[in-house]
Scaffold this motif. Sequence first.
Motif, PDB file in Angstrom:
ATOM      1  N   LEU A 292       0.906  -1.097  -0.068  1.00  0.00           N
ATOM      2  CA  LEU A 292      -0.016   0.160  -0.025  1.00  0.00           C
ATOM      3  C   LEU A 292       0.940   1.225  -0.133  1.00  0.00           C
ATOM      4  CD1 LEU A 292      -2.933   1.075   0.259  1.00  0.00           C
ATOM      5  CD2 LEU A 292      -2.610   0.933   2.812  1.00  0.00           C
ATOM      6  N   VAL A 293       0.663   2.244  -0.866  1.00  0.00           N
ATOM      7  CA  VAL A 293       1.337   3.349  -0.851  1.00  0.00           C
ATOM      8  C   VAL A 293       0.435   4.538  -0.484  1.00  0.00           C
ATOM      9  CG1 VAL A 293       2.589   5.149  -2.372  1.00  0.00           C
ATOM     10  CG2 VAL A 293       2.504   2.758  -3.077  1.00  0.00           C
ATOM     11  N   ARG A 294       0.982   5.300   0.413  1.00  0.00           N
ATOM     12  CA  ARG A 294       0.570   6.598   1.021  1.00  0.00           C
ATOM     13  C   ARG A 294       1.272   7.867   0.527  1.00  0.00           C
ATOM     14  NH1 ARG A 294      -0.417   6.852   7.169  1.00  0.00           N
ATOM     15  NH2 ARG A 294      -2.508   6.075   6.636  1.00  0.00           N
ATOM     16  N   PHE A 295       0.457   8.722  -0.212  1.00  0.00           N
ATOM     17  CA  PHE A 295       0.964   9.987  -0.708  1.00  0.00           C
ATOM     18  C   PHE A 295       1.043  11.023   0.394  1.00  0.00           C
ATOM     19  CE2 PHE A 295       0.292   7.444  -4.419  1.00  0.00           C
ATOM     20  CZ  PHE A 295       1.423   7.725  -5.129  1.00  0.00           C
ATOM     21  N   ALA A 296       1.941  12.113   0.531  1.00  0.00           N
ATOM     22  CA  ALA A 296       1.787  12.872   1.468  1.00  0.00           C
ATOM     23  C   ALA A 296       1.029  14.009   1.099  1.00  0.00           C
ATOM     24  CB  ALA A 296       3.397  13.541   1.839  1.00  0.00           C
ATOM     25  N   THR A 297       0.756  14.353  -0.205  1.00  0.00           N
ATOM     26  CA  THR A 297      -0.384  15.205  -0.575  1.00  0.00           C
ATOM     27  C   THR A 297      -1.147  14.521  -1.737  1.00  0.00           C
ATOM     28  OG1 THR A 297       1.205  16.136  -2.324  1.00  0.00           O
ATOM     29  CG2 THR A 297       1.524  17.215   0.031  1.00  0.00           C
ATOM     30  N   ALA A 298      -2.042  15.661  -2.195  1.00  0.00           N
ATOM     31  CA  ALA A 298      -2.689  14.989  -3.239  1.00  0.00           C
ATOM     32  C   ALA A 298      -2.367  15.262  -4.492  1.00  0.00           C
ATOM     33  CB  ALA A 298      -4.082  16.057  -3.188  1.00  0.00           C
ATOM     34  N   ASP A 299      -1.203  16.160  -4.805  1.00  0.00           N
ATOM     35  CA  ASP A 299      -0.375  16.032  -5.986  1.00  0.00           C
ATOM     36  C   ASP A 299       0.652  14.945  -5.947  1.00  0.00           C
ATOM     37  OD1 ASP A 299       0.951  16.919  -8.305  1.00  0.00           O
ATOM     38  OD2 ASP A 299       1.682  18.780  -7.357  1.00  0.00           O
ATOM     39  N   ILE A 300       0.151  13.959  -6.455  1.00  0.00           N
ATOM     40  CA  ILE A 300       0.964  12.707  -6.207  1.00  0.00           C
ATOM     41  C   ILE A 300       2.107  12.598  -7.254  1.00  0.00           C
ATOM     42  CG2 ILE A 300      -1.082  11.153  -5.522  1.00  0.00           C
ATOM     43  CD1 ILE A 300      -1.249  10.077  -8.297  1.00  0.00           C
ATOM     44  N   ALA A 301       2.148  13.543  -7.993  1.00  0.00           N
ATOM     45  CA  ALA A 301       3.297  13.772  -9.211  1.00  0.00           C
ATOM     46  C   ALA A 301       4.469  14.058  -8.304  1.00  0.00           C
ATOM     47  CB  ALA A 301       2.958  14.378 -10.488  1.00  0.00           C
ATOM     48  N   LYS A 302       4.226  15.123  -7.504  1.00  0.00           N
ATOM     49  CA  LYS A 302       5.439  15.721  -6.780  1.00  0.00           C
ATOM     50  C   LYS A 302       5.564  15.114  -5.253  1.00  0.00           C
ATOM     51  CE  LYS A 302       4.892  19.965  -9.594  1.00  0.00           C
ATOM     52  NZ  LYS A 302       4.703  21.243  -9.427  1.00  0.00           N
ATOM     53  N   ALA A 303       4.471  14.402  -4.653  1.00  0.00           N
ATOM     54  CA  ALA A 303       4.470  13.985  -3.541  1.00  0.00           C
ATOM     55  C   ALA A 303       5.504  13.227  -3.083  1.00  0.00           C
ATOM     56  CB  ALA A 303       3.064  13.844  -2.951  1.00  0.00           C
ATOM     57  N   ASP A 304       5.876  13.378  -1.793  1.00  0.00           N
ATOM     58  CA  ASP A 304       6.626  12.163  -0.952  1.00  0.00           C
ATOM     59  C   ASP A 304       5.870  10.833  -0.740  1.00  0.00           C
ATOM     60  OD1 ASP A 304       9.118  13.434  -0.892  1.00  0.00           O
ATOM     61  OD2 ASP A 304       8.582  14.586   1.025  1.00  0.00           O
ATOM     62  N   TRP A 305       6.171   9.840  -0.709  1.00  0.00           N
ATOM     63  CA  TRP A 305       5.385   8.811  -0.604  1.00  0.00           C
ATOM     64  C   TRP A 305       5.982   7.608   0.440  1.00  0.00           C
ATOM     65  CZ3 TRP A 305       7.518   4.142  -2.495  1.00  0.00           C
ATOM     66  CH2 TRP A 305       8.584   4.450  -3.182  1.00  0.00           C
TER      67      TRP A 305
END
Length: 162
Positions: free
Chosen positions: A12-25
Amino acid sequence: LTVGFDGGGTGLVRFATADIAKADWTLAAITTDGADPSLFADDDGTRWWVTDGGRLARLKPDPMNGLAEEPRAVVVAKVDTKVRSDPSERVGSHGAFLAKIDAWYHLFAADRPTRDGLGRLATPGGTHDTYVAVAKDVRGPYGPRYLAFPHAGQATLFRDGK
């Protein structure tokens, strides 16, 4: 985001922000075996991890902490093969997806059933179809499987808000 690992297992991957292209995960390994993971959130907020052709396990309150229980395979009701031509005791072989529709749990999965080397439409090797089994409780018991979407293979259902 659910992921399957090449060597087997799911994550399971959790992204730090809604902008998954730039977000830490962050990646959490959920199982060491299995494939085709999907998530299901029940009405009470309980989240379920769904894999393979219909293995279910409840996730911990923070899904990144993994499973709250061991995955178990859903077994569908046996049917009298004199009445029905599909004696399968599983929903499918891969790509399971769980949805709740009108208070009933619908477990969809893809399968390529064959009998004597021929598939449902007498095609050599069969064709990937999507099957469904239904239950009143997420843990079952599930009724017999039925053909839901011919030639569909792995499927995901969603509501578009309309």
